[in-house]
Motif scaffolding. Structure first.
Motif, PDB file in Angstrom:
ATOM      1  N   HIS A 179       0.845  -1.199   0.000  1.00  0.00           N
ATOM      2  CA  HIS A 179       0.000   0.000   0.000  1.00  0.00           C
ATOM      3  C   HIS A 179       0.873   1.239   0.000  1.00  0.00           C
ATOM      4  O   HIS A 179       1.681   1.425   0.918  1.00  0.00           O
ATOM      5  CB  HIS A 179      -0.913   0.023   1.223  1.00  0.00           C
ATOM      6  CG  HIS A 179      -1.749  -1.210   1.353  1.00  0.00           C
ATOM      7  ND1 HIS A 179      -2.787  -1.484   0.499  1.00  0.00           N
ATOM      8  CD2 HIS A 179      -1.685  -2.247   2.219  1.00  0.00           C
ATOM      9  CE1 HIS A 179      -3.340  -2.637   0.843  1.00  0.00           C
ATOM     10  NE2 HIS A 179      -2.678  -3.126   1.883  1.00  0.00           N
ATOM     11  N   VAL A 180       0.688   2.080  -1.020  1.00  0.00           N
ATOM     12  CA  VAL A 180       1.532   3.268  -1.136  1.00  0.00           C
ATOM     13  C   VAL A 180       0.637   4.491  -1.330  1.00  0.00           C
ATOM     14  O   VAL A 180      -0.348   4.436  -2.071  1.00  0.00           O
ATOM     15  CB  VAL A 180       2.495   3.144  -2.341  1.00  0.00           C
ATOM     16  CG1 VAL A 180       3.369   4.397  -2.469  1.00  0.00           C
ATOM     17  CG2 VAL A 180       3.371   1.908  -2.206  1.00  0.00           C
ATOM     18  N   ALA A 181       0.958   5.583  -0.636  1.00  0.00           N
ATOM     19  CA  ALA A 181       0.230   6.848  -0.857  1.00  0.00           C
ATOM     20  C   ALA A 181       1.258   7.959  -1.032  1.00  0.00           C
ATOM     21  O   ALA A 181       2.249   8.011  -0.296  1.00  0.00           O
ATOM     22  CB  ALA A 181      -0.675   7.142   0.329  1.00  0.00           C
ATOM     23  N   LYS A 182       1.013   8.817  -2.021  1.00  0.00           N
ATOM     24  CA  LYS A 182       1.906   9.971  -2.223  1.00  0.00           C
ATOM     25  C   LYS A 182       1.099  11.229  -1.912  1.00  0.00           C
ATOM     26  O   LYS A 182      -0.036  11.359  -2.375  1.00  0.00           O
ATOM     27  CB  LYS A 182       2.377  10.019  -3.687  1.00  0.00           C
ATOM     28  CG  LYS A 182       3.106   8.780  -4.121  1.00  0.00           C
ATOM     29  CD  LYS A 182       3.239   8.771  -5.641  1.00  0.00           C
ATOM     30  CE  LYS A 182       3.582   7.377  -6.115  1.00  0.00           C
ATOM     31  NZ  LYS A 182       3.441   7.216  -7.563  1.00  0.00           N
ATOM     32  N   PHE A 183       1.694  12.129  -1.165  1.00  0.00           N
ATOM     33  CA  PHE A 183       0.937  13.324  -0.773  1.00  0.00           C
ATOM     34  C   PHE A 183       1.867  14.419  -0.287  1.00  0.00           C
ATOM     35  O   PHE A 183       3.093  14.222  -0.227  1.00  0.00           O
ATOM     36  CB  PHE A 183      -0.054  12.965   0.350  1.00  0.00           C
ATOM     37  CG  PHE A 183       0.579  12.189   1.475  1.00  0.00           C
ATOM     38  CD1 PHE A 183       1.261  12.832   2.483  1.00  0.00           C
ATOM     39  CD2 PHE A 183       0.520  10.794   1.481  1.00  0.00           C
ATOM     40  CE1 PHE A 183       1.868  12.114   3.505  1.00  0.00           C
ATOM     41  CE2 PHE A 183       1.132  10.071   2.499  1.00  0.00           C
ATOM     42  CZ  PHE A 183       1.812  10.728   3.517  1.00  0.00           C
ATOM     43  N   SER A 184       1.270  15.559   0.030  1.00  0.00           N
ATOM     44  CA  SER A 184       2.029  16.643   0.645  1.00  0.00           C
ATOM     45  C   SER A 184       1.363  17.003   1.972  1.00  0.00           C
ATOM     46  O   SER A 184       0.239  17.507   1.988  1.00  0.00           O
ATOM     47  CB  SER A 184       2.042  17.865  -0.278  1.00  0.00           C
ATOM     48  OG  SER A 184       2.438  19.000   0.459  1.00  0.00           O
ATOM     49  N   ALA A 185       2.069  16.715   3.060  1.00  0.00           N
ATOM     50  CA  ALA A 185       1.522  17.064   4.379  1.00  0.00           C
ATOM     51  C   ALA A 185       1.457  18.578   4.503  1.00  0.00           C
ATOM     52  O   ALA A 185       0.577  19.132   5.143  1.00  0.00           O
ATOM     53  CB  ALA A 185       2.395  16.483   5.484  1.00  0.00           C
ATOM     54  N   LEU A 186       2.394  19.242   3.834  1.00  0.00           N
ATOM     55  CA  LEU A 186       2.499  20.692   3.948  1.00  0.00           C
ATOM     56  C   LEU A 186       1.307  21.409   3.316  1.00  0.00           C
ATOM     57  O   LEU A 186       0.671  22.239   3.944  1.00  0.00           O
ATOM     58  CB  LEU A 186       3.802  21.160   3.298  1.00  0.00           C
ATOM     59  CG  LEU A 186       4.217  22.575   3.614  1.00  0.00           C
ATOM     60  CD1 LEU A 186       4.596  22.702   5.083  1.00  0.00           C
ATOM     61  CD2 LEU A 186       5.393  22.987   2.734  1.00  0.00           C
ATOM     62  N   ASN A 187       0.983  21.051   2.060  1.00  0.00           N
ATOM     63  CA  ASN A 187      -0.143  21.754   1.435  1.00  0.00           C
ATOM     64  C   ASN A 187      -1.428  20.907   1.402  1.00  0.00           C
ATOM     65  O   ASN A 187      -2.459  21.358   0.923  1.00  0.00           O
ATOM     66  CB  ASN A 187       0.224  22.290   0.055  1.00  0.00           C
ATOM     67  CG  ASN A 187       0.435  21.196  -0.974  1.00  0.00           C
ATOM     68  OD1 ASN A 187      -0.062  20.072  -0.821  1.00  0.00           O
ATOM     69  ND2 ASN A 187       1.187  21.499  -2.027  1.00  0.00           N
ATOM     70  N   GLY A 188      -1.353  19.709   1.906  1.00  0.00           N
ATOM     71  CA  GLY A 188      -2.568  18.900   2.046  1.00  0.00           C
ATOM     72  C   GLY A 188      -2.964  18.134   0.796  1.00  0.00           C
ATOM     73  O   GLY A 188      -3.931  17.378   0.819  1.00  0.00           O
ATOM     74  N   SER A 189      -2.210  18.314  -0.302  1.00  0.00           N
ATOM     75  CA  SER A 189      -2.664  17.671  -1.535  1.00  0.00           C
ATOM     76  C   SER A 189      -2.566  16.148  -1.421  1.00  0.00           C
ATOM     77  O   SER A 189      -1.600  15.610  -0.863  1.00  0.00           O
ATOM     78  CB  SER A 189      -1.906  18.212  -2.752  1.00  0.00           C
ATOM     79  OG  SER A 189      -0.657  17.611  -2.852  1.00  0.00           O
TER      80      SER A 189
END
Ligand code: GDP
Length: 454
Positions: A144-154
């Motif tokens: 299970h893999v998720a890519k995201f930006s904690a900083l801008n929430g995307s």
């Protein structure tokens, strides 16, 4: 720790962005928990609501300083402790720097734990960064893999979807319905309702726009004040000038049905009705009707006298004089608290919310049978001192025997008098009893109803 909800632990080396992710998800999706649900809230724990499901997010911040090149026994122990209660592990890596040796070591350890794990690739702030992700992450071999930006929430929404999917089914708890104090602002046109809403919402209030686990009317505005959740009902209805304007122009007694019905609907949904009047103008028949409607509908109420800034040369007795005037014209609403504000100058606006909280607490008060027995006793003595346990009034020839007085409901409070001749109970005596109840217990802004039976 008492686990109210399944737990999701964030693991990762220093600078992978654990705290940023924790804060981002807590700030945007933190659940509103009813005061009845007792959950642990702590800097490192946050109850998150997503798609009607709840889980507790745990930030295992303690690992930060300890992770070195070599994953020593002490660190392994810490990791194990941090994830002991976890149902899902979110293993975070920094997508901008690529995979470091510590990541590989931690990954091996995480695999040993053998719990559902998501490899979270953080700091993917834009598409360009997504293209540059270190292809080596495949070698870590997480399904299970998720890519995201904690900083801008995307793409954090996709991450939450994935978390929900992996939560153990047996634990999945439907989010409790959040408790929120519902306020309806009513009043005739131009008294300043919209201005008041703007003043209330414009100050330091946090507007809770995304409450993921509840369906709400889009016209309701949710906000937090003094850590309490409030909902302003039907704000669009208040701002919709034209229709209210029509209503304004109708003659008394022929008030447009739709306008009244809309006001009643709004009012009925409210825990506390905030009726706005203008300080500088005389009370109109419409104002009186609105007050009466709220009372007939057994609503908790506050009278807000707006445009206080227009009153010139205020003296110490000015407020008292106004209160006297309003009481003379609204004699049936003397129990309703009044507050003098200026929406324009934002004067005392937050006090309305304090007062609403107070009135709501008043409406939930339960007076014990013993206290009410004592009150009834003193009423007897006061109104019929010579003949204990009997009351006569007006034309009523036979003495009435009042056996007991009990509160049989709260919010709104309902009192029940057991007596010998309920059909003959004069309204005036009910009024006396209400007056005595209020003298002792106040019930500020709260309708008190009294019913009788044998
Ligand atoms: P609503 O119809 O009840 O929503 O009333 P509005 O909020 O639209 O206000 C009607 C008018 O009264 C506007 O011109 C406002 O600027 C004015 N107004 C509202 N609150 C105050 C106040 O506290 N002081 C003064 N002087 N004017 C106000």
């Amino acid at each position: 720790m008492n686990k109210a909800f399944p737990q999701v632990a964030i693991l990762g080396r220093t600078n992978s962005g654990k705290s940023t992710l924790f804060n981002r998800l807590s700030e945007t999706h933190q659940a509103i928990i009813s005061p009845l649900v007792n959950t642990t809230r702590d800097r490192n724990f946050s109850d998150i609501a997503w798609q009607g499901k709840m889980f507790t997010l745990v930030d295992t911040g303690g690992l930060d300083s300890a992770v070195t090149d070599e994953l020593g026994k002490e660190i392994q122990k810490q990791v194990m402790l941090a994830v002991k209660d976890a149902d899902v592990i979110l293993f975070l890596i920094d997508g901008a720097t690529g995979i470091l040796p510590q990541d590989k070591q931690l990954a091996l350890l995480v695999k040993k734990i053998n719990k559902p794990t998501i490899l979270g690739i953080n700091k993917i702030d834009n598409q360009k960064k997504e293209k540059n992700i270190d292809p080596d992450f495949h070698k870590l071999n997480f399904s299970h893999v998720a890519k995201f930006s904690a900083l801008n929430g995307s793409q954090t929404g996709d991450l939450l979807d994935l978390i929900i999917k992996l939560l153990p089914a047996k634990h999945q708890t439907l989010a409790p319905k959040p408790y929120t104090l519902k306020l309806a602002i009513i009043g005739r046109p131009n008294v300043g309702k919209s201005s008041l809403i703007n003043a209330i919402l414009g100050e330091e209030r946090v507007i809770v726009s995304k409450i993921a686990h509840t369906t709400r009317d889009i016209n309701d505005v949710n906000f937090i004040y003094k850590n309490k959740h409030f909902t302003l009902i039907d704000t669009a209805g208040i701002r919709r000038k034209s229709r209210v304007g029509e209503w304004h122009n109708k003659l008394l007694g022929k008030i447009e049905k739709e306008g009244v019905q809309a006001t009643l609907n709004t009012m009925d949904k409210a825990d506390v009705v905030i009726l706005v009047l203008e300080t500088q103008s005389r009370i109109s028949a419409q104002d009186q009707i609105l007050v009466q409607l709220a009372l007939e509908h057994q609503k908790n109420m506050i009278l807000v006298l707006n445009k206080w800034d227009l009153i010139e040369e205020k003296e110490p007795l000015t407020v008292e004089k106004f209160i006297e005037y309003f009481h003379a014209h609204l004699p049936f609403a003397k129990h309703v608290p009044m507050i003098f504000v200026s929406a324009l100058k934002k004067q005392r606006v937050h006090k309305i919310l304090d007062l609403a909280l107070e009135v709501e607490a008043e409406s939930k008060k339960q007076i014990s049978d013993e206290e009410l027995a004592d009150l009834l006793n003193s009423i007897m003595k006061k109104y019929r001192p010579r003949q204990k346990q009997t009351v006569t009034f007006g034309q009523e020839k036979k003495p009435l025997k009042l056996h007991s007085l009990k509160q049989i409901r709260v919010n709104p409070p309902l009192f029940y008098i057991r007596m010998n001749k309920p059909q003959n109970m004069p309204t005036a005596i009910k009024k006396i009893i209400e007056k005595e109840i209020r003298e002792r217990y106040e019930f500020l802004g709260v309708p008190v109803k009294i019913t009788v039976g044998k």
